[in-house]
Design an enzyme around this catalytic site. Structure first.
Site, PDB file in Angstrom:
ATOM      1  N   LYS A   1       0.856  -1.172   0.000  1.00 58.43           N
ATOM      2  CA  LYS A   1       0.000   0.000   0.000  1.00 58.43           C
ATOM      3  C   LYS A   1       0.901   1.234   0.000  1.00 58.43           C
ATOM      4  CE  LYS A   1      -3.666   2.441   2.499  1.00 58.43           C
ATOM      5  NZ  LYS A   1      -4.292   2.695   3.824  1.00 58.43           N
TER       6      LYS A   1
ATOM      7  N   HIS B   1      -6.402   2.493  14.462  1.00 62.92           N
ATOM      8  CA  HIS B   1      -6.708   1.118  14.072  1.00 62.92           C
ATOM      9  C   HIS B   1      -5.535   0.210  14.434  1.00 62.92           C
ATOM     10  CE1 HIS B   1      -4.149   2.522  10.805  1.00 62.92           C
ATOM     11  NE2 HIS B   1      -3.934   1.253  10.466  1.00 62.92           N
TER      12      HIS B   1
ATOM     13  N   ASP C   1      -3.697  -3.317  12.663  1.00 60.89           N
ATOM     14  CA  ASP C   1      -3.650  -3.949  11.353  1.00 60.89           C
ATOM     15  C   ASP C   1      -4.171  -5.380  11.449  1.00 60.89           C
ATOM     16  OD1 ASP C   1      -2.565  -1.660  10.281  1.00 60.89           O
ATOM     17  OD2 ASP C   1      -0.491  -2.395  10.357  1.00 60.89           O
TER      18      ASP C   1
ATOM     19  N   HIS D   1      -2.529   2.389  16.242  1.00 59.92           N
ATOM     20  CA  HIS D   1      -1.799   3.521  15.664  1.00 59.92           C
ATOM     21  C   HIS D   1      -2.714   4.330  14.749  1.00 59.92           C
ATOM     22  CE1 HIS D   1      -1.456   0.138  12.867  1.00 59.92           C
ATOM     23  NE2 HIS D   1      -1.228   1.005  11.892  1.00 59.92           N
TER      24      HIS D   1
END
Length: 339
Positions: free
Chosen positions: A205, A224, A226, A280
């Site tokens: 990404k 969020h 991961d 994070h």
């Protein structure tokens, strides 16, 4: 252009204007100016991957960082600086292309399950807000999963730079999986096999955060963890990564030429909670463009993942996580359903 890209919005703001669309302005409980502990740069563990014959110490350091922090940086990781620079250069060149050229590899419209392609945050969060970021997703590995339809043809060196980086990164990730396994007393291949083995998917990404006149009230990406097993990323030189620790948000101090490693949800699950998935978010800059290149190490969709049986202590509440297919975990996470 069906979707208004953040890069387009930023480039069309009147010079000196601080007015941005309301859907990007966060509530006070999320605004960086209010929720960041200012003046303190968080120094997450920095680990030198040259073992110098003392691999046991390297295992201990990575295990401790994954237990206490869920994030760490590695230096002397074996990926040459020029390989990382080329990766960053071609990504930057892509985002500097005319808008119509980027749209050629845009995400398919209309309900496609694939996240690959150029795009912008299409789904608003729970408060109806958007992130100040555009992105490009595409699979790097394994070859059977790669769809070059979503790889930029311009710049011409894009493919070569990404494939070279991926080749090097796979070696780094194998070492990390090994040390994470040994750190909990497991066979060295335990973690990698638990999340997919050689079928593990490397998903690139590229995040592009344009300058924003109100960085005090927006977020690039909201808080969020991961969903991946591990996330390994490099940023450009602009500060933006924040970690939540001890009830505060902190800016993370980046070490030049380091790789930033995030423990993802699947490693937390396999470790039965001994390793922690890091919470994070990202902030943006008023005058400069921030970019980052995370690679998500994702299990195949049908892979069933649960706690390693050797790490389940029946006297300590047993397994803390349910075993489920990765695609089902993703569905629950995206739709905010109980796991």
């Amino acid at each position: 252009m069906e979707v208004e890209r953040v890069q387009y919005i930023a480039s069309n703001l009147s010079k000196g204007s601080e007015t941005i669309p309301s859907e990007y302005i966060r509530s006070e409980k999320e605004q960086p100016a209010i929720t960041t502990l200012h003046g303190v740069m968080l120094e997450v563990p920095v680990i030198d991957m040259r073992s110098d014959g003392d691999e046991e110490n390297l295992v201990r350091l990575i295990s401790e960082a994954s237990t206490e922090w869920g994030i760490f940086q590695v230096v002397n990781h074996g990926i040459p600086t020029d390989v990382i620079s080329k990766l960053q250069d071609v990504g930057k060149q892509f985002f500097e292309l005319p808008q119509e050229e980027k749209e050629v590899i845009a995400k398919p419209a209309g309900g496609s399950k694939s996240i690959e392609g150029y795009g912008t945050t299409l789904q608003k969060d729970a408060e109806g807000k958007k992130g100040w970021v555009d992105h490009l997703f595409h699979i790097l590995w394994p070859p059977s999963s790669v769809n070059y339809r979503f790889w930029p043809e311009n710049p011409p060196s894009y493919r070569e730079a990404n494939e070279e980086y991926c080749s090097r990164l796979r070696g780094v990730s194998d070492r990390l999986f090994k040390y994470l396994s040994l750190g909990l007393g497991l066979e060295e291949n335990a973690f990698k096999e638990s999340v997919g083995g050689e079928e593990l998917i490397y998903l690139m990404k590229i995040n592009y955060y344009p300058p924003c006149p109100r960085p005090d009230v927006v977020l690039g990406v909201p808080p969020h963890t991961d969903a991946s097993s591990l996330t390994i990323l490099v940023p450009n030189e602009i500060q933006g990564l924040q970690v939540f620790k001890d009830d505060y948000w902190y800016d993370v101090k980046y070490i030049p030429n380091a790789l930033i490693v995030h423990i993802g949800d699947q490693i937390e699950i396999v470790s039965n909670g001994k390793y922690k998935s890091v919470l994070h978010r990202t902030t943006v800059n008023k005058e400069k463009t921030r970019m980052s290149w995370p690679v998500f190490l994702e299990p195949p969709p049908e892979k069933e993942i649960g706690p390693n049986r050797k790490l389940v202590d029946e006297e300590d509440n047993g397994a803390k996580y349910k075993t489920k297919k990765y695609k089902d975990y993703i569905y629950c996470k995206l739709n905010k359903l109980p796991q």
